[in-house]
Structure formats: C-alpha cells, structure tokens
Motif scaffolding. Structure first.
Motif, PDB file in Angstrom:
ATOM      1  N   LEU A 139     -41.092 -29.992  14.838  1.00 46.66           N
ATOM      2  CA  LEU A 139     -40.488 -29.592  13.750  1.00 46.66           C
ATOM      3  C   LEU A 139     -40.275 -30.532  12.353  1.00 46.66           C
ATOM      4  N   SER A 140     -41.258 -31.281  12.469  1.00 44.83           N
ATOM      5  CA  SER A 140     -40.957 -32.373  11.507  1.00 44.83           C
ATOM      6  C   SER A 140     -41.009 -31.667   9.934  1.00 44.83           C
ATOM      7  N   ALA A 141     -41.892 -30.649  10.034  1.00 46.26           N
ATOM      8  CA  ALA A 141     -41.815 -29.787   8.659  1.00 46.26           C
ATOM      9  C   ALA A 141     -40.680 -29.476   8.048  1.00 46.26           C
ATOM     10  N   PHE A 142     -39.717 -29.485   8.971  1.00 42.19           N
ATOM     11  CA  PHE A 142     -38.306 -28.897   8.431  1.00 42.19           C
ATOM     12  C   PHE A 142     -37.214 -30.059   8.460  1.00 42.19           C
ATOM     13  N   LYS A 143     -37.985 -31.416   8.543  1.00 44.50           N
ATOM     14  CA  LYS A 143     -36.793 -32.630   8.594  1.00 44.50           C
ATOM     15  C   LYS A 143     -36.084 -32.502   7.425  1.00 44.50           C
ATOM     16  N   ASP A 144     -36.480 -32.434   6.162  1.00 45.66           N
ATOM     17  CA  ASP A 144     -35.743 -32.360   4.840  1.00 45.66           C
ATOM     18  C   ASP A 144     -34.392 -31.359   5.053  1.00 45.66           C
ATOM     19  N   GLU A 145     -34.773 -30.180   5.356  1.00 49.12           N
ATOM     20  CA  GLU A 145     -33.784 -29.013   5.375  1.00 49.12           C
ATOM     21  C   GLU A 145     -32.783 -29.179   6.471  1.00 49.12           C
ATOM     22  N   LEU A 146     -33.420 -29.664   7.718  1.00 53.31           N
ATOM     23  CA  LEU A 146     -32.469 -30.056   8.980  1.00 53.31           C
ATOM     24  C   LEU A 146     -31.448 -31.182   8.650  1.00 53.31           C
ATOM     25  N   ALA A 147     -31.963 -32.323   7.743  1.00 54.85           N
ATOM     26  CA  ALA A 147     -31.208 -33.410   7.292  1.00 54.85           C
ATOM     27  C   ALA A 147     -29.893 -32.703   6.446  1.00 54.85           C
ATOM     28  N   ALA A 148     -30.584 -31.976   5.462  1.00 56.75           N
ATOM     29  CA  ALA A 148     -29.425 -31.322   4.450  1.00 56.75           C
ATOM     30  C   ALA A 148     -28.197 -30.533   5.296  1.00 56.75           C
ATOM     31  N   VAL A 149     -28.655 -29.729   6.522  1.00 56.63           N
ATOM     32  CA  VAL A 149     -27.660 -28.932   7.205  1.00 56.63           C
ATOM     33  C   VAL A 149     -26.970 -30.067   7.965  1.00 56.63           C
ATOM     34  N   THR A 150     -27.404 -30.998   8.631  1.00 57.71           N
ATOM     35  CA  THR A 150     -26.723 -32.128   9.293  1.00 57.71           C
ATOM     36  C   THR A 150     -25.632 -32.667   8.474  1.00 57.71           C
ATOM     37  N   GLY A 151     -26.180 -33.252   7.260  1.00 59.72           N
ATOM     38  CA  GLY A 151     -25.114 -33.963   6.305  1.00 59.72           C
ATOM     39  C   GLY A 151     -24.268 -33.065   5.993  1.00 59.72           C
ATOM     40  N   SER A 152     -24.386 -31.655   5.689  1.00 62.63           N
ATOM     41  CA  SER A 152     -23.204 -31.069   5.205  1.00 62.63           C
ATOM     42  C   SER A 152     -22.307 -30.852   6.292  1.00 62.63           C
ATOM     43  N   PHE A 153     -22.725 -30.738   7.747  1.00 65.27           N
ATOM     44  CA  PHE A 153     -21.693 -30.586   8.652  1.00 65.27           C
ATOM     45  C   PHE A 153     -21.265 -32.023   8.922  1.00 65.27           C
ATOM     46  N   LEU A 154     -21.890 -33.105   8.919  1.00 65.05           N
ATOM     47  CA  LEU A 154     -21.154 -34.275   9.294  1.00 65.05           C
ATOM     48  C   LEU A 154     -20.164 -34.630   8.154  1.00 65.05           C
TER      49      LEU A 154
ATOM     50  N   ALA B 146      -6.606 -26.617  12.871  1.00 63.03           N
ATOM     51  CA  ALA B 146      -7.232 -27.975  12.323  1.00 63.03           C
ATOM     52  C   ALA B 146      -8.514 -27.621  11.546  1.00 63.03           C
ATOM     53  N   LEU B 147      -9.405 -26.633  11.576  1.00 59.84           N
ATOM     54  CA  LEU B 147     -10.395 -26.578  10.946  1.00 59.84           C
ATOM     55  C   LEU B 147     -10.341 -25.526   9.962  1.00 59.84           C
ATOM     56  N   SER B 148      -9.306 -24.658   9.630  1.00 56.24           N
ATOM     57  CA  SER B 148      -9.169 -23.511   9.105  1.00 56.24           C
ATOM     58  C   SER B 148      -9.371 -23.704   7.563  1.00 56.24           C
ATOM     59  N   LEU B 149      -8.900 -24.522   7.158  1.00 55.42           N
ATOM     60  CA  LEU B 149      -9.191 -24.927   5.536  1.00 55.42           C
ATOM     61  C   LEU B 149     -10.479 -25.259   5.101  1.00 55.42           C
ATOM     62  N   ASP B 150     -11.618 -25.392   6.358  1.00 52.77           N
ATOM     63  CA  ASP B 150     -12.796 -25.348   5.966  1.00 52.77           C
ATOM     64  C   ASP B 150     -13.622 -24.146   6.419  1.00 52.77           C
ATOM     65  N   LYS B 151     -12.972 -23.209   6.974  1.00 54.98           N
ATOM     66  CA  LYS B 151     -13.581 -22.174   7.623  1.00 54.98           C
ATOM     67  C   LYS B 151     -14.659 -21.730   6.969  1.00 54.98           C
ATOM     68  N   ASP B 152     -14.556 -21.511   5.521  1.00 55.93           N
ATOM     69  CA  ASP B 152     -15.911 -20.691   5.057  1.00 55.93           C
ATOM     70  C   ASP B 152     -16.875 -21.884   4.932  1.00 55.93           C
ATOM     71  N   ARG B 153     -16.514 -23.139   4.641  1.00 52.88           N
ATOM     72  CA  ARG B 153     -17.802 -24.145   4.660  1.00 52.88           C
ATOM     73  C   ARG B 153     -18.372 -24.442   5.948  1.00 52.88           C
ATOM     74  N   TYR B 154     -17.644 -24.133   7.174  1.00 53.54           N
ATOM     75  CA  TYR B 154     -18.411 -24.406   8.411  1.00 53.54           C
ATOM     76  C   TYR B 154     -19.047 -23.075   8.818  1.00 53.54           C
ATOM     77  N   LEU B 155     -18.730 -22.044   8.419  1.00 51.92           N
ATOM     78  CA  LEU B 155     -19.571 -20.805   8.525  1.00 51.92           C
ATOM     79  C   LEU B 155     -20.623 -20.936   7.501  1.00 51.92           C
ATOM     80  N   ALA B 156     -20.562 -21.256   6.325  1.00 54.78           N
ATOM     81  CA  ALA B 156     -21.874 -21.494   5.477  1.00 54.78           C
ATOM     82  C   ALA B 156     -22.896 -22.309   6.023  1.00 54.78           C
ATOM     83  N   THR B 157     -22.196 -23.752   6.930  1.00 48.89           N
ATOM     84  CA  THR B 157     -23.350 -24.515   7.408  1.00 48.89           C
ATOM     85  C   THR B 157     -23.843 -23.688   8.413  1.00 48.89           C
ATOM     86  N   ASN B 158     -23.291 -22.854   9.436  1.00 48.57           N
ATOM     87  CA  ASN B 158     -23.608 -22.169  10.560  1.00 48.57           C
ATOM     88  C   ASN B 158     -24.749 -21.124  10.121  1.00 48.57           C
ATOM     89  N   LYS B 159     -24.373 -20.567   8.836  1.00 45.36           N
ATOM     90  CA  LYS B 159     -25.468 -19.538   8.240  1.00 45.36           C
ATOM     91  C   LYS B 159     -26.873 -20.301   7.891  1.00 45.36           C
TER      92      LYS B 159
END
Length: 468
Positions: A425-440, A284-297
């Motif tokens: 970790l508020s200094a990284f809020k924008d970067e965390l939001a970007a990762v979370t947004g991609s995953f979401l 069920a996740l395989s079509l987006d495997k590369d995208r999921y792993l990129a978000t993980n990275k």
C-alpha cells in the motif's frame, strides 16, 4: 436600549468564540447529563460549572485549531433572540434619531453612545499608546461635552471626525474600507451606527491578533489549564467521567493486570475508527468529536480508495505496464472520484466506467495501438468494486487491517521511530500519513489533558478485579 444593553452586546462580541464552541460545551454537558444519576445542585454551582466548561472549550479550540479565530455571534434569522436583539437595536437608533431631530436637539442618547465609544476606543489601545489615550480622555470628556450641550455649542461633526480619524489609525487594514465609507456619510445616526458596528469588529480583530501573537505561549500552558479546570469541575460533578470510564473499561484485559495504562488507552483510541455515531462520545473526547469522526471518515475513504486501486491494478495488469507514474495518477483519480461520490450500488457502475475510461486514455497516450480495457474487464472490475462495499470483503478487510495496524503502531510508540508503510500500500503512504498525523495530533493533546484522569480510572478498575 440602555447603555448596559449596548455595552453587554459589545462584550459578547468580544468574548464569545465562533459557533462550534458553545455546541461543543453543550455536547459535553449532554454527555455528562446522560451518564449521571439525578443530583441536586445549587444555581451558583451550576453557573460556575457551566462557565468552567465554556472556558475549557475556548482554550481547547485555540490549542487544537491552528485556524481558530473569534467571530461575531449571530443568532439564526428566524430565532426569537435575533428578533429581540434587532427590535432593541432599532428602538435605540430610532430614539437617537428622534432626539437629534427634535427642536431643540436632545443629546441624552448621544451622550450614552459617546461614553461607550470612549470606553471601546480606549480598550483597543496598547500600553504604549499614551498620547492617544490622553487625546481620547480629553476630547471625549463627558463633562466637557455636557457643558457644550448646555451652552448650545455642541459640534457633533467634530466628534465624528475625531472618532473616525482615530479608528483609521488603530484599525487592522481589513477595516480601512469600512471606515472610509463612514467618512462619506452625512446622516449622524448612520455614522454612529456604523462606528459601533465597526468598533465591535475591531475588538475581535484585536482579540484574534492577541491569540495569534501569543499562540505558542497559550499552547504551552493550555493543557495544564484544561486539566486544572476539569479537576475543579469534577469536584462539582464527581461522575462527570462515567462514559469515559466505560470506554476505557471495554479495552482492559483483566487477565493481564500488569499491562501499561498507555497501551490500554491506545487501544481505546483505536475504537474511534469503529465508532457508532449514535453512541455518545466519552466526556474526555467530546470537544473533538467532530474532528475524530472526520478522521474516521478520512480513513474509511482511504480504505475504499486503496481497495478499488488494488482490484483495478489486478484486473488491468495484463494491459497496463508497470509504471509508477500511472499508478500515482490512477490513485489520485480514484481518490478524487470516490471523494465526490457516495460509494453505493447506484454510483459504482459510473465510478468503474470513469476508471476504465481513465485507463484507456493513459494506454492511448502511451501506445495508440495498445489493448484497451475491454467490456469484460469492465464487468469484472464492476463486480469486484461492488463487493468492496461489504466490510467482510477480503481485500477491503486486509487493507483496513494494515492501515489500522500502522496507526496503532504510531500512537502506541513512545518515540519517533519511523513506521514501515503497510505492505502493498505504499502508493497511499502520503494519504495514510496525513490521516495518522491528524489523529495523532488530537490524541497527543488529549493525553496531555486527561492522562492523569485515565490513570486514576484504570487504577480503580484494576483494583476492583483484585478484590476477593
């Protein structure tokens, strides 16, 4: 090469998506094969199933990739398929040249070509282009051209000018230079070869324009389409979600059978951030495997950067003033350095030296007489940054825990209530939001397609634990 060969080639160029699609489909097939016991399928069943997976992959790519576009399918330079294709094309054009140069000229290949060009041009026109359609039908009329050949009165140049003029009217601006270059050629074979190649690209332009223009409408129904197609595929391959069932089962608390399915699936999604790349992805996740792993990275990089940032601030706290601009600048610098370097023993001393140099430059700008980062501080910082490589490092573990708790809270929420940024970790809020947004973005679409299947799997799993 026959008419059918060239026509099929055009159709392939028009309908074949860019390279990631076939690979994604193949990975899904591999996943299913790995999870399935031997089962005999008829050839028609296999062909239908493969076509369904290809359709799903194409629709899925359009839905999740805002920059998706169809591209010409190119075989690798050293592949057998490319050698065969090049040989057949070369034979076709050499035969055309030989026929046109014979005395008297022979036009059998040219007639095939003109007929296919007529079809291609007509396919590029919209319904409202009635006048152009009439012109094509009249000028590129096969019977009329054949009569001219029979009467030895064929004006080949007239047809090339007509075709190029029409192409210049209906092509996308990006093709203007190519068509203009074709008008400067004199060799009819080179001209028609260029015409067929450009027409293939124009078909892709039209397809990509349609995708862009209809993206909203496509996205509105794409999840339903994927779900229905996958349901049809399950009828052919009933065990096609075995790996998905195993993935979900790992996150079921069988002592808490009343737990909402939504929460179980959310925990399963979070496993992606700890995924072993050697383990086969759920179907069920395989079509987006590369995208999921990129978000993980992306998240792992963020964890390392935030951990390095914390120990740097802690180590230099006595000489660096509490300045929000410095912290932001330092964060960006650390992210940049780590992003472009492997985080290992060989590179970390250099990373630490760059960070120390960066801090010293800032101190000098702020106060030329200020204390600089000393060699002892550099050694301390290097020791601490080296220790961050260890997943059990307390600072790294804490940063990872808080980042993942934030992401888990976002994807588990049924509403759009803002989540508080992780403490410290508020200094990284924008970067965390970007990762979370991609995953979401990925899991939101995945839920639309597969929630029905997930619910059925979990229902069966929990039913089993109720059995005596």
């Amino acid at each position: 090469m026959s008419s059918e060969d060239t026509s099929n080639n055009d159709q392939d160029n028009q309908s074949t998506p860019n390279r990631p699609i076939p690979g994604a489909r193949q990975e899904m097939l591999n996943n299913i094969t790995a999870a399935s016991p031997p089962r005999f399928l008829s050839l028609p069943e296999i062909m239908v199933a493969a076509k369904q997976l290809e359709d799903i992959a194409l629709v899925h790519e359009i839905a999740v990739n805002e920059n998706f576009k169809l591209e010409p399918q190119e075989h690798p330079n050293n592949s057998l398929m490319k050698q065969v294709k090049d040989t057949m094309h070369k034979a076709f054009w050499e035969l055309l040249r030989e026929q046109l140069n014979s005395d008297p000229p022979v036009y059998s290949q040219a007639m095939i070509l003109l007929s296919e060009i007529q079809i291609s041009l007509s396919s590029l026109l919209l319904d409202q282009h009635t006048k152009l359609k009439e012109d094509i039908a009249q000028v590129l009329n096969v019977e009329s051209i054949q009569n001219q050949i029979d009467n030895d009165s064929l004006d080949f140049e007239y047809y090339t000018k007509f075709i190029l003029n029409l192409m210049s009217k209906i092509c996308a601006p990006v093709r203007d230079d190519s068509i203009r270059a074709l008008t400067l050629l004199n060799d009819p074979v080179d001209i028609f070869k260029g015409i067929t190649e450009t027409l293939s690209l124009m078909k892709l332009d039209m397809a990509n324009f349609t995708i862009t223009a209809q993206r909203r409408a496509l996205n509105a129904c794409s999840a339903d389409y994927e779900r229905d197609k996958f349901a049809e595929y399950l009828k052919v391959q009933p065990d096609a979600l075995n790996l998905t069932a195993e993935w979900l089962k790992r996150h079921v608390n069988f002592e808490k059978t009343a737990e909402p399915y939504h929460d179980i699936v959310a925990r399963a999604y979070m496993e992606i951030f700890d995924w072993n790349e050697n383990v086969i992805f759920p179907e069920a996740l395989s079509l987006d495997k590369d995208r999921y792993l990129a978000t993980n990275k992306m998240l792992n990089l963020l964890i390392l950067a935030a951990s390095t940032f914390i120990v740097t601030i802690s180590t230099t706290n006595s000489i660096i003033p509490r300045d929000i601009n410095f912290k932001n600048d330092l964060k960006e610098f650390i992210l940049s350095v780590i992003k472009h370097n492997d985080f290992n023993n060989n590179v970390i001393p250099n990373i630490v030296k760059q960070i120390a140099l960066h801090c010293n430059e800032y101190i000098c700008r702020l106060n030329p007489d200020g204390l600089l980062v000393s060699p002892d501080m550099v050694n301390t910082l290097e020791t601490q940054v080296l220790s961050i490589q260890n997943p059990d490092n307390k600072i790294r573990a804490l940063v990872e825990k808080r980042f993942k708790e934030f992401i888990a809270a976002v994807i588990s929420s049924d509403n759009a209530v803002p989540q508080q940024c992780p403490l410290g970790l508020s200094a990284f809020k924008d970067e965390l939001a970007a990762v979370t947004g991609s995953f979401l973005h990925l899991i939101t679409y995945n839920r639309k397609v597969f929630t029905t299947f997930y619910d059925e799997i979990l229902k069966n799993l929990l039913k089993q634990c109720d059995l005596p």
